[in-house]
Design a protein around this motif. Structure first.
Motif, PDB file in Angstrom:
ATOM      1  N   GLU A  39      53.098   1.291 -34.695  1.00 38.35           N
ATOM      2  CA  GLU A  39      52.152   0.429 -33.990  1.00 38.35           C
ATOM      3  C   GLU A  39      52.451  -1.019 -34.308  1.00 38.35           C
ATOM      4  O   GLU A  39      53.037  -1.335 -35.344  1.00 38.35           O
ATOM      5  N   SER A  40      52.032  -1.902 -33.437  1.00 35.92           N
ATOM      6  CA  SER A  40      52.241  -3.337 -33.618  1.00 35.92           C
ATOM      7  C   SER A  40      51.757  -3.782 -34.984  1.00 35.92           C
ATOM      8  O   SER A  40      50.698  -3.371 -35.443  1.00 35.92           O
ATOM      9  N   GLY A  41      52.555  -4.609 -35.637  1.00 30.82           N
ATOM     10  CA  GLY A  41      52.189  -5.143 -36.932  1.00 30.82           C
ATOM     11  C   GLY A  41      52.624  -4.278 -38.095  1.00 30.82           C
ATOM     12  O   GLY A  41      52.518  -4.689 -39.238  1.00 30.82           O
ATOM     13  N   VAL A  42      53.122  -3.068 -37.841  1.00 28.72           N
ATOM     14  CA  VAL A  42      53.526  -2.159 -38.906  1.00 28.72           C
ATOM     15  C   VAL A  42      55.013  -2.269 -39.188  1.00 28.72           C
ATOM     16  O   VAL A  42      55.470  -2.084 -40.300  1.00 28.72           O
ATOM     17  N   LYS A  64      54.628  15.504 -34.624  1.00 22.32           N
ATOM     18  CA  LYS A  64      53.224  15.363 -35.027  1.00 22.32           C
ATOM     19  C   LYS A  64      53.115  15.383 -36.556  1.00 22.32           C
ATOM     20  O   LYS A  64      52.386  14.586 -37.144  1.00 22.32           O
ATOM     21  N   ALA A  65      53.847  16.295 -37.194  1.00 22.34           N
ATOM     22  CA  ALA A  65      53.837  16.370 -38.661  1.00 22.34           C
ATOM     23  C   ALA A  65      54.422  15.094 -39.262  1.00 22.34           C
ATOM     24  O   ALA A  65      53.916  14.581 -40.263  1.00 22.34           O
ATOM     25  N   VAL A 112      52.663  11.640 -41.786  1.00 27.88           N
ATOM     26  CA  VAL A 112      53.217  11.005 -42.988  1.00 27.88           C
ATOM     27  C   VAL A 112      53.572   9.547 -42.714  1.00 27.88           C
ATOM     28  O   VAL A 112      53.270   8.664 -43.507  1.00 27.88           O
ATOM     29  N   ALA A 113      54.225   9.292 -41.574  1.00 36.72           N
ATOM     30  CA  ALA A 113      54.725   7.945 -41.269  1.00 36.72           C
ATOM     31  C   ALA A 113      53.609   6.954 -40.982  1.00 36.72           C
ATOM     32  O   ALA A 113      53.704   5.775 -41.310  1.00 36.72           O
ATOM     33  N   GLY A 114      52.566   7.414 -40.324  1.00 37.14           N
ATOM     34  CA  GLY A 114      51.469   6.523 -39.987  1.00 37.14           C
ATOM     35  C   GLY A 114      51.407   6.223 -38.501  1.00 37.14           C
ATOM     36  O   GLY A 114      52.126   6.812 -37.702  1.00 37.14           O
ATOM     37  N   PRO A 115      50.543   5.297 -38.116  1.00 36.81           N
ATOM     38  CA  PRO A 115      50.290   4.995 -36.708  1.00 36.81           C
ATOM     39  C   PRO A 115      51.566   4.624 -35.954  1.00 36.81           C
ATOM     40  O   PRO A 115      52.380   3.843 -36.445  1.00 36.81           O
ATOM     41  N   GLY A 116      51.712   5.208 -34.796  1.00 38.55           N
ATOM     42  CA  GLY A 116      52.860   4.930 -33.955  1.00 38.55           C
ATOM     43  C   GLY A 116      53.097   6.083 -32.997  1.00 38.55           C
ATOM     44  O   GLY A 116      52.255   6.974 -32.857  1.00 38.55           O
ATOM     45  N   THR A 117      54.239   6.049 -32.352  1.00 44.28           N
ATOM     46  CA  THR A 117      54.609   7.111 -31.419  1.00 44.28           C
ATOM     47  C   THR A 117      56.044   7.536 -31.679  1.00 44.28           C
ATOM     48  O   THR A 117      56.854   6.769 -32.207  1.00 44.28           O
ATOM     49  N   CYS A 118      56.351   8.750 -31.287  1.00 48.11           N
ATOM     50  CA  CYS A 118      57.715   9.261 -31.316  1.00 48.11           C
ATOM     51  C   CYS A 118      58.131   9.588 -29.892  1.00 48.11           C
ATOM     52  O   CYS A 118      57.415  10.297 -29.189  1.00 48.11           O
TER      53      CYS A 118
END
Length: 114
Positions: free
Chosen positions: A10-13, A90-91, A95-101
């Protein structure tokens, strides 16, 4: 089947240094998936302020742009189906945090006879 997963935080990460606990959790996930044969390879990517996009314009000239896509890293996954690749991502996001794959199947072509 092989899949490419591109993680976009996500933005800012993007570009931040993860804390040791986060790094340890990611290390455990990588070890688990590697042992199960689900992870082929994974690497982080540099922040987009250090990237460039090159394209061929309609007139045959090359254009360089700073309009790059934010990406935190990529992984090549080994999954039986697209649904399994989605579940792996999804898994990962837990762990990684907010965002998309973004998930794309890597096309495999049979060798052609000579």
């Amino acid at each position: 089947m092989r899949y490419l997963s591109i993680y976009r935080p996500e933005s800012g990460v993007e570009g931040g240094t993860p804390d040791p606990e986060h790094m340890a959790a990611m290390g455990r996930l990588i070890e688990e998936w590697s042992a199960k044969g689900k992870l082929i390879s994974t690497e982080p990517l540099t922040p987009r302020d250090r990237c460039a996009r090159v394209r061929l314009d309609g007139d045959g000239q090359f254009a360089v742009s700073d309009e790059t896509v934010r990406a935190g890293g990529f992984a090549f996954l080994n999954a039986e189906s697209k649904d399994e690749a989605i579940e792996l991502c999804k898994a990962f996001l837990k762990v990684a945090g907010p965002g998309t794959c973004e998930i794309r199947q890597v096309l495999e072509f049979a060798p052609q006879p000579a």
